[in-house]
Design a protein around this motif. Structure first.
Motif, PDB file in Angstrom:
ATOM      1  N   THR A 100       0.844  -1.179   0.000  1.00  0.00           N
ATOM      2  CA  THR A 100       0.000   0.000   0.000  1.00  0.00           C
ATOM      3  C   THR A 100       0.883   1.233   0.000  1.00  0.00           C
ATOM      4  O   THR A 100       1.997   1.219   0.498  1.00  0.00           O
ATOM      5  CB  THR A 100      -0.904   0.047   1.253  1.00  0.00           C
ATOM      6  N   THR A 151      -4.955   4.673  -8.930  1.00  0.00           N
ATOM      7  CA  THR A 151      -3.920   4.074  -8.104  1.00  0.00           C
ATOM      8  C   THR A 151      -2.973   5.154  -7.628  1.00  0.00           C
ATOM      9  O   THR A 151      -2.587   6.032  -8.398  1.00  0.00           O
ATOM     10  CB  THR A 151      -3.126   3.022  -8.913  1.00  0.00           C
ATOM     11  N   SER A 211      -3.003  -1.875 -13.383  1.00  0.00           N
ATOM     12  CA  SER A 211      -2.922  -1.780 -11.927  1.00  0.00           C
ATOM     13  C   SER A 211      -3.853  -2.850 -11.371  1.00  0.00           C
ATOM     14  O   SER A 211      -5.015  -2.925 -11.773  1.00  0.00           O
ATOM     15  CB  SER A 211      -3.372  -0.400 -11.448  1.00  0.00           C
ATOM     16  N   LYS A 271      -5.551  -4.789  -8.018  1.00  0.00           N
ATOM     17  CA  LYS A 271      -5.883  -4.634  -6.601  1.00  0.00           C
ATOM     18  C   LYS A 271      -6.792  -5.755  -6.127  1.00  0.00           C
ATOM     19  O   LYS A 271      -7.676  -6.202  -6.876  1.00  0.00           O
ATOM     20  CB  LYS A 271      -6.603  -3.300  -6.362  1.00  0.00           C
ATOM     21  N   TRP A 299     -10.488  -9.527  -7.330  1.00  0.00           N
ATOM     22  CA  TRP A 299      -9.482  -8.590  -7.811  1.00  0.00           C
ATOM     23  C   TRP A 299     -10.135  -7.611  -8.781  1.00  0.00           C
ATOM     24  O   TRP A 299     -11.129  -7.946  -9.427  1.00  0.00           O
ATOM     25  CB  TRP A 299      -8.363  -9.326  -8.559  1.00  0.00           C
ATOM     26  N   GLU A 344      -8.944  -4.548 -11.878  1.00  0.00           N
ATOM     27  CA  GLU A 344      -7.831  -4.027 -12.673  1.00  0.00           C
ATOM     28  C   GLU A 344      -8.260  -2.789 -13.438  1.00  0.00           C
ATOM     29  O   GLU A 344      -9.418  -2.654 -13.830  1.00  0.00           O
ATOM     30  CB  GLU A 344      -7.335  -5.077 -13.678  1.00  0.00           C
ATOM     31  N   THR A 391       1.271  -1.265  -7.641  1.00  0.00           N
ATOM     32  CA  THR A 391       0.673  -2.562  -7.288  1.00  0.00           C
ATOM     33  C   THR A 391       1.639  -3.645  -7.760  1.00  0.00           C
ATOM     34  O   THR A 391       1.264  -4.585  -8.442  1.00  0.00           O
ATOM     35  CB  THR A 391      -0.718  -2.740  -7.943  1.00  0.00           C
TER      36      THR A 391
END
Length: 432
Positions: free
Chosen positions: A50, A62, A280, A282, A290, A292, A339
C-alpha cells in the motif's frame, strides 16, 4: 509520441550496428512528471503493498509511487531500453526476519488474480531474452523460488539454463540495470508457470541485432515461448527485423508494450508478436476477488504503451478501425509498480524489491502461454486471444494519456490500446 523516444540520452555505450540493419531512435530519460512521491512499504504479507495516503492519485485511481528505470537509456539509434522500473520508496531486504514476507505480489497472488493452474506447464521451456549478463541470475532465482515454495529450478536439475547469444557460455559483460531486468523476468515466469523450465539467453548488447540474434538462438534451442522486455523507436526498416528475428511460426513471442504511456515501441509493434500492455491490480470484494485498471498517470509520465504502428502491417486477426497498421497492445497483466511484484535481485539491488513495468507483464504472459500448451506448428500464437476474447478479463477503466480515437489510450468495453483484449482468466485465451 511517448517521451521515451523523443530525446536521445547517452548511456556511455558506443557500439554501432552493421550495414542494412534496422535502426531505432534513442530514448529519453523518464519525465519528472512520472516520479510522484509515494510512501514507504515495509516487509509484510505478499500482495499487501500500500502507498502512503498523501501520494498523488493517477488517472486509473492508483496512488503514484516514486520509481526509477533500471536500464540505461540508448546511446544511439538501434539500441533498446528495458521496460523495468523499481520502487524507490521500498527498502531492499537481503533477507527477511522470521515471519515476514516480501512486499509486492507473489506467485499465489498472481495465480489467484488470473486463475492459473499451479501444476501445469511441466516440460515446457520459456526463454527470456535480455542484454548483458546477470552473474547472480541462478542464485537469485533460487532465493525467489525458495521463499514461495516453488520447485527448485537449477542448472544441475536441468530446469534452468543460461547461454550467450551464440548458445555458449562466453557471457557478455555484466550490467546492473539489465541484471535487475533479468531477475524480474525469471521471477515472473516462475510465478506464472512454476513447473516450466527457463532458458536465459543473454545478448552481447542492447543493440537490436544482438537481441534479435538471441531470439533466434532461443528458438533454435527449442523454446516455444520467448519473452522480450525491451523496446525502442519504430523505423522504416522494422519489417526487415520482423522477418529476421520475430517471424517464428509455432512460437509464442511476447514483447512489453513500453512504460511511457501512449505511444508505440518496436518490437511490440511487430505483427508476429503478442504485445503485452499493463494494468494496476488490486484485491477487492468482487466475485473475482481482484480489480484491474489501465496502468497510467494523469501527468502522462509512466504507463503502459499503446497506439498505432507507423510501419508494421496490421495482422489479419486485428479488426479495430482506429489504426490502419498494427495496433498495440494485444493483452495485458499487472505492470504498475504501485501494485508491483516482489522480485529478488542481489546484483542490481540488495535482495527483495518491488518492481513493475511492462517488463513484468511480458514474461508473465509468456508463462501463461506455456501453461496453455504448445502452439500449432504453423500458427502465429498472437492470434489466439483474438479467437477467444471472451475468455479474458475485460479491463474497462483508466487511461495512459489523451488520444483520438480515445480507445487507443482509454480503457472501455472490449478492445483498447493499453490493455488490448484484457488480462488472463485462466489459460483458454492462449490456446489454438
Amino acid at each position: 509520441m511517448s517521451p521515451l523516444r523523443n530525446s536521445p540520452v547517452d548511456s556511455g555505450r558506443s557500439a554501432r550496428r552493421g550495414s542494412g540493419s534496422a535502426r531505432r531512435g534513442a530514448a529519453a530519460l523518464l519525465s519528472a512528471a512520472g516520479l510522484v512521491v509515494g510512501g514507504l512499504l515495509a516487509a509484510g504479507p505478499a500482495g499487501a503493498a500500500t502507498a502512503a495516503p498523501h501520494a498523488s492519485p493517477t488517472a486509473s485511481g492508483t496512488a503514484a509511487v516514486p520509481t526509477h528505470r533500471l536500464c540505461a537509456q540508448p546511446a544511439a539509434p538501434g539500441y533498446m531500453a528495458c521496460n523495468a522500473v523499481a520502487r524507490t520508496d521500498v527498502k531492499p531486504h537481503l533477507s527477511l526476519s522470521r515471519g515476514l514476507t516480501p512486499s509486492g505480489f507473489g506467485p499465489a497472488d498472481l495465480q489467484s488474480a488470473y486463475k492459473l493452474p499451479a501444476n501445469a506447464g511441466s516440460g515446457q521451456t520459456v526463454a527470456i531474452v535480455d542484454a548483458y549478463d546477470d552473474p547472480n541470475a541462478e542464485k537469485d532465482l533460487a532465493a525467489y523460488r525458495k521463499q514461495y515454495g516453488l520447485p527448485d529450478c537449477t542448472t544441475a536439475n536441468g530446469c534452468f539454463k543460461k547461454v550467450d547469444q551464440n548458445g555458449g557460455t562466453k557471457y557478455p559483460k555484466a550490467d546492473a540495470g539489465w541484471a535487475g531486468e533479468i531477475s524480474l523476468d525469471v521471477d515472473m515466469v516462475s510465478a506464472a508457470c512454476p513447473q516450466c523450465h527457463i532458458l536465459l539467453v543473454e545478448a552481447n548488447s542492447a543493440n537490436m541485432d544482438d537481441l534479435g540474434a538471441a531470439v533466434n538462438r532461443a528458438v533454435a534451442m527449442g523454446a516455444k515461448y520467448v519473452s522480450n522486455s525491451y523496446g525502442g523507436s519504430e523505423d522504416s526498416t522494422d519489417a526487415t527485423s520482423d522477418e529476421k528475428y520475430f517471424k517464428h511460426p509455432g512460437v509464442a513471442i511476447t514483447v512489453s508494450s513500453g512504460d511511457s504511456g501512449y505511444g508505440t515501441e518496436y518490437p511490440a509493434a511487430s505483427q508476429y508478436v503478442t504485445a503485452v500492455g499493463g494494468t494496476s491490480l488490486k484485491k477487492s470484494s468482487t466475485a473475482r476477488g481482484w480489480t484491474e485498471s489501465v496502468w497510467g498517470t494523469s501527468a502522462g509520465g509512466e504507463g503502459a504503451g499503446s497506439g498505432c504502428s507507423q510501419y508494421d502491417a496490421k495482422p489479419a486477426w486485428q479488426k479495430d478501425t482506429g489504426c490502419a497498421k498494427r495496433t498495440v497492445a494485444d493483452v495485458a497483466a499487472v505492470a504498475d509498480p504501485a501494485t508491483g511484484l516482489a522480485v529478488y535481485d542481489s546484483y542490481q539491488a540488495s535482495g527483495w524489491n518491488v518492481y513493475g513495468g511492462t517488463s513484468a507483464s511480458a514474461p508473465f504472459i509468456a508463462g501463461v502461454y506455456a501453461l496453455a500448451g504448445a502452439p500449432g506448428a504453423t500458427d502465429t500464437p498472437a492470434s489466439y486471444p483474438y479467437a477467444h476474447a471472451s475468455a479474458l478479463n475485460d479491463v474497462t477503466g483508466g487511461a495512459n494519456g489523451s488520444c483520438s480515437p480515445s480507445y487507443l489510450c482509454t480503457a472501455g468495453s472490449g478492445y483498447d490500446g493499453p490493455t488490448g483484449l484484457g488480462t488472463p482468466n485462466g489459460t483458454a485465451a492462449f490456446t489454438k
